[in-house]
Design an enzyme around this catalytic site. Structure first.
Site, PDB file in Angstrom:
ATOM      1  N   SER A  41       0.843  -1.200   0.000  1.00 42.25           N
ATOM      2  CA  SER A  41       0.000   0.000   0.000  1.00 42.25           C
ATOM      3  C   SER A  41       0.875   1.247   0.000  1.00 42.25           C
ATOM      4  O   SER A  41       2.102   1.173   0.123  1.00 42.25           O
ATOM      5  CB  SER A  41      -0.917   0.022   1.233  1.00 42.25           C
ATOM      6  N   GLY A  42       0.220   2.396  -0.142  1.00 44.28           N
ATOM      7  CA  GLY A  42       0.874   3.676   0.022  1.00 44.28           C
ATOM      8  C   GLY A  42       2.059   3.899  -0.892  1.00 44.28           C
ATOM      9  O   GLY A  42       2.026   3.618  -2.097  1.00 44.28           O
ATOM     10  N   ILE A  43       3.141   4.419  -0.325  1.00 44.32           N
ATOM     11  CA  ILE A  43       4.324   4.775  -1.106  1.00 44.32           C
ATOM     12  C   ILE A  43       4.938   3.548  -1.757  1.00 44.32           C
ATOM     13  O   ILE A  43       5.307   3.573  -2.932  1.00 44.32           O
ATOM     14  CB  ILE A  43       5.336   5.506  -0.215  1.00 44.32           C
ATOM     15  N   ASP A  48       5.879  -7.609   1.606  1.00 43.72           N
ATOM     16  CA  ASP A  48       5.072  -7.020   2.668  1.00 43.72           C
ATOM     17  C   ASP A  48       4.675  -8.112   3.642  1.00 43.72           C
ATOM     18  O   ASP A  48       4.712  -9.304   3.317  1.00 43.72           O
ATOM     19  CB  ASP A  48       3.818  -6.341   2.110  1.00 43.72           C
ATOM     20  N   ASP A  53       7.833 -10.950   7.420  1.00 46.27           N
ATOM     21  CA  ASP A  53       7.898  -9.984   8.511  1.00 46.27           C
ATOM     22  C   ASP A  53       9.348  -9.536   8.624  1.00 46.27           C
ATOM     23  O   ASP A  53      10.213 -10.267   9.123  1.00 46.27           O
ATOM     24  CB  ASP A  53       7.439 -10.623   9.823  1.00 46.27           C
ATOM     25  N   TYR A  68       9.762   6.520  16.363  1.00 40.77           N
ATOM     26  CA  TYR A  68       9.729   6.672  14.909  1.00 40.77           C
ATOM     27  C   TYR A  68      10.745   7.712  14.431  1.00 40.77           C
ATOM     28  O   TYR A  68      11.519   7.461  13.494  1.00 40.77           O
ATOM     29  CB  TYR A  68       8.322   7.076  14.477  1.00 40.77           C
ATOM     30  N   LYS A  81      14.036   7.103  11.897  1.00 42.98           N
ATOM     31  CA  LYS A  81      14.243   7.750  10.597  1.00 42.98           C
ATOM     32  C   LYS A  81      15.528   8.573  10.580  1.00 42.98           C
ATOM     33  O   LYS A  81      16.211   8.657   9.546  1.00 42.98           O
ATOM     34  CB  LYS A  81      13.033   8.613  10.241  1.00 42.98           C
ATOM     35  N   VAL A 106       2.144  12.525   3.242  1.00 46.90           N
ATOM     36  CA  VAL A 106       1.586  11.926   2.034  1.00 46.90           C
ATOM     37  C   VAL A 106       0.304  11.190   2.406  1.00 46.90           C
ATOM     38  O   VAL A 106       0.283  10.399   3.358  1.00 46.90           O
ATOM     39  CB  VAL A 106       2.583  10.942   1.390  1.00 46.90           C
TER      40      VAL A 106
END
Length: 269
Positions: free
Chosen positions: A15-17, A36, A57, A150, A154, A183
């Protein structure tokens, strides 16, 4: 992009990016291997593409290397690796425990490191150049409530990008990162409230990001057009990292001290 048949491994492709990156490469004629944790969304995301799904995973210590080797052996040598998988659980600092901290670091930092190492080892052994793009975040530069784990992950990922670029450049392997602004991805894995989205999505260009914005930047970094680019963090955020548009002017007029050529005592210099 070149029309030569090439192979890319994209993590977080359900999904997403990640899904947009996989679709973009497929549209450019690349063979795609998508990874994924969620099998049904992954298969749905890759349906109709020249793509192979791998369910894994990536928090498991042996999973990143296993996935890279499987992709290389079943789909052919890899020309690029995109680490888009990531998790963003909200947890106040005083409620943050070791288990959640470790899982975030495992998925967001350790997995990319292990995947890059495995990919680079295979590429070097085969005498092949290559390209890696890690997906970072504006949270690497600015902390926010509920995201200590998080933001730390990053920030670490961006330094990992630079460190890998330094060590792998001699082998012809470029390593870069794309740092998205907010996003809209409508992710079931990492949901956010509309209140949060509205607070973090303000930027000079005046709209929220789309997954395709990030996918286009990733594909440029992998392309021959960026062949002299490595170790860079590309901010694709509508200008959000440049500054804020939400603050008022701090004072409407110049004071006597601020006025060019004016003596603070009232006369002119």
């Amino acid at each position: 992009m070149t029309t030569e048949s090439r192979h890319v491994l994209v993590t977080g492709a359900a999904s997403g990016i990640g899904a947009a990156v996989a679709a973009g490469f497929a549209a450019d004629g690349w063979t795609v291997t998508g990874v994924d944790l969620r099998e049904a969304p992954l298969r749905a995301s890759l349906e109709g593409l020249a793509a192979t799904p791998i369910v894994a995973d990536l928090a498991e210590p042996d999973a990143p290397e296993r996935v890279v080797r499987r992709a290389w052996e079943s789909g052919g040598p890899l020309d690029a690796l995109v680490n888009a998988a990531g998790i963003y659980p909200a947890r106040a600092f005083l409620d943050l425990d070791a288990a959640l901290w470790d899982r975030v670091q495992a998925v967001n930092v350790r997995a990319p490191m292990l995947a890059v190492r495995a990919y680079a080892a295979l590429a070097v052994a085969a005498g092949r150049p290559g390209s890696v793009v890690n997906i970072s975040s504006g949270a690497a530069l600015r902390a926010r409530p509920g995201a200590a784990h998080y933001s730390t992950s990053k920030a670490a990922l961006e330094m990992l990008t630079k460190a890998a670029a330094v060590e792998l450049g001699g082998a012809g392997i470029r390593v870069n990162a794309v740092s998205p602004g907010f996003v809209t991805v409508d992710s079931a894995a990492n949901p956010v409230t509309e209140e949060y989205a509205a607070a973090v999505s303000v930027n000079p260009l005046g709209r929220r990001g789309r997954p395709g914005d990030i996918a286009a930047a990733v594909r440029w970094l992998v392309s021959p057009a960026a062949e002299w680019v490595t170790g860079t963090i590309l901010r694709v955020d509508g200008g959000a990292s440049a500054g804020t548009t939400t603050l008022p002017t701090h004072w409407p007029e110049l004071t006597d001290v601020q006025t060019p050529g004016l003596d603070p005592e009232g006369g002119h210099l």
